[in-house]
Design a protein around this motif. Structure first.
Motif, short mmCIF file in Angstrom:
data_model
loop_
_atom_site.label_atom_id
_atom_site.label_comp_id
_atom_site.label_asym_id
_atom_site.label_seq_id
_atom_site.Cartn_x
_atom_site.Cartn_y
_atom_site.Cartn_z
N PRO A 67 8.26 -13.31 -3.26
CA PRO A 67 9.08 -14.16 -4.14
C PRO A 67 8.16 -15.01 -5.02
O PRO A 67 7.13 -15.50 -4.57
N GLY A 68 8.54 -15.15 -6.28
CA GLY A 68 7.73 -15.95 -7.18
C GLY A 68 6.56 -15.22 -7.79
O GLY A 68 5.80 -15.79 -8.58
N SER A 69 6.38 -13.94 -7.44
CA SER A 69 5.31 -13.15 -8.05
C SER A 69 5.58 -13.00 -9.54
O SER A 69 6.74 -12.82 -9.94
N PRO A 70 4.55 -13.10 -10.38
CA PRO A 70 3.13 -13.19 -10.10
C PRO A 70 2.57 -14.61 -10.01
O PRO A 70 1.54 -14.92 -10.62
N GLY A 71 3.16 -15.43 -9.22
CA GLY A 71 2.64 -16.77 -9.00
C GLY A 71 1.31 -16.76 -8.29
O GLY A 71 1.06 -15.93 -7.41
N LEU A 72 0.47 -17.71 -8.61
CA LEU A 72 -0.90 -17.74 -8.11
C LEU A 72 -0.96 -17.79 -6.58
O LEU A 72 -1.79 -17.14 -5.96
N ASP A 73 -0.07 -18.56 -5.97
CA ASP A 73 -0.09 -18.73 -4.51
C ASP A 73 1.15 -18.13 -3.85
O ASP A 73 1.64 -18.64 -2.84
N SER A 74 1.64 -17.03 -4.41
CA SER A 74 2.90 -16.45 -3.93
C SER A 74 2.74 -15.54 -2.72
O SER A 74 3.71 -15.29 -2.01
#
Length: 322
Positions: A292-299
């Protein structure tokens, strides 16, 4: 810069199509480019191909048919590596030049046809960009080249008639790495009594170097005798042969993931900070599990065991494409 192996005189055979193929410094991008090479080799079965690539990607092409030689581009100050490449290839006329690095270099050599990748980030999958360069839709899938020696080595490393799962718990960036305890839990869920791969053993794969070994160490320690340690000890053709013996590969977004997909092994790619729409594994039997939240840095920590397990089970149950 070096040649691997020394220049093949047959490259200069009259009538042979001469192809210069300039590809990536990274393993994953180099693997994705093998579909184009395979297409060119099939289209020109007597071609002699010279591949220019980065040092870590050289093994991708080591067993490639029609390869005259490989030019290994080691990055140097002031872009001096390009001048060294010029020195090696400018003395002849090429029938086809393919430049996937979008450099000006390919316009400086004599060529009948040039295909130069446009620079900058583009929407969509990298494989589609590669296919579009030669006007191929759908784009050709990547391939993995290895020979009898590598098959024999893989058979010795993964002996017997049992089932093997390949696990790739490493990556070139720690934020791409799924937590080690979840790799362990996923393996145990897939191999438990009544599970799709009941009783399978694990082949733990990774690249050379202390960083990758440290990433794999917790998985190796937890699985003990159920796992074989293959981290950093194999050539890329040997890795491909090992992957081809596996019933499933699960790994972070990495060159290993792309190489596994190229062998035809069912391959599940785990994605967090990198964009799945650009770098999902490309092959006949592939799937992804995306945080979830990809491509978030800390996902990446948000990717649950349940999500990955469901994706693996769907992949294993899917009908094999004709």
């Amino acid at each position: 810069m070096q040649r691997v192996p020394e220049r093949d005189a047959a490259c200069y055979t009259r009538g042979a199509v001469r192809i210069l193929f300039i590809t990536s410094t990274r393993i994953g991008d180099a693997v994705l480019s093998t579909g184009l090479l395979d297409h060119l080799i099939r289209t020109h079965p007597h071609a002699k191909v010279v591949v220019a690539c980065g040092p870590v990607a050289e093994g991708v092409f080591a067993r490639m048919p029609s390869r005259a030689w490989t030019i290994v581009l080691t990055k140097r100050r002031f872009r001096a590596h390009w001048w060294e490449l010029w020195r090696q290839v400018a003395g002849q006329r090429w029938d086809i030049v393919v430049d996937l690095r979008g450099s000006a270099f390919s316009w400086l050599v004599r060529a009948k046809r040039r295909y130069v990748m446009r620079g900058g980030r583009q929407p969509g999958h990298r494989l589609a960009h590669l296919g579009a360069l030669l006007g191929l839709d759908p784009p050709p899938l990547p391939v993995a080249w290895f020979g009898p020696a590598e098959r024999a080595r893989a058979a010795a490393l993964l002996p017997g008639d049992g089932i093997w799962i390949g696990l790739g718990p490493t990556a070139n960036w720690d934020r791409k790495v799924w937590p080690a305890d979840r790799f362990v839990a996923l393996y145990r869920a897939l191999t438990a009594p009544g599970a799709p791969l009941e009783g399978a053993r694990a082949a733990i794969l990774g690249g050379p170097g202390a960083q990758e070994r440290a990433m794999a160490a917790p998985v190796l320690a937890a699985l003990g005798e159920a796992a074989v340690d293959l981290v950093g000890g194999l050539s890329l053709p040997e890795v491909a042969a090992v992957l081809a013996r596996c019933a499933l590969f699960v790994g972070n977004d990495s060159g290993l993931m792309h190489l596994s997909a190229a062998t035809g092994t069912p391959t599940l790619g785990l994605f967090g900070p990198s964009p799945v729409e650009a770098y999902a594994p490309a092959g006949r039997r592939t799937a992804t599990a995306v945080a979830p939240g990809s491509p978030g840095l800390d996902s990446m920590p948000g990717l649950t065991l349940e999500t990955a397990l469901a994706a693996a089970e769907r992949l294993l149950a899917a009908k094999v494409p004709a």
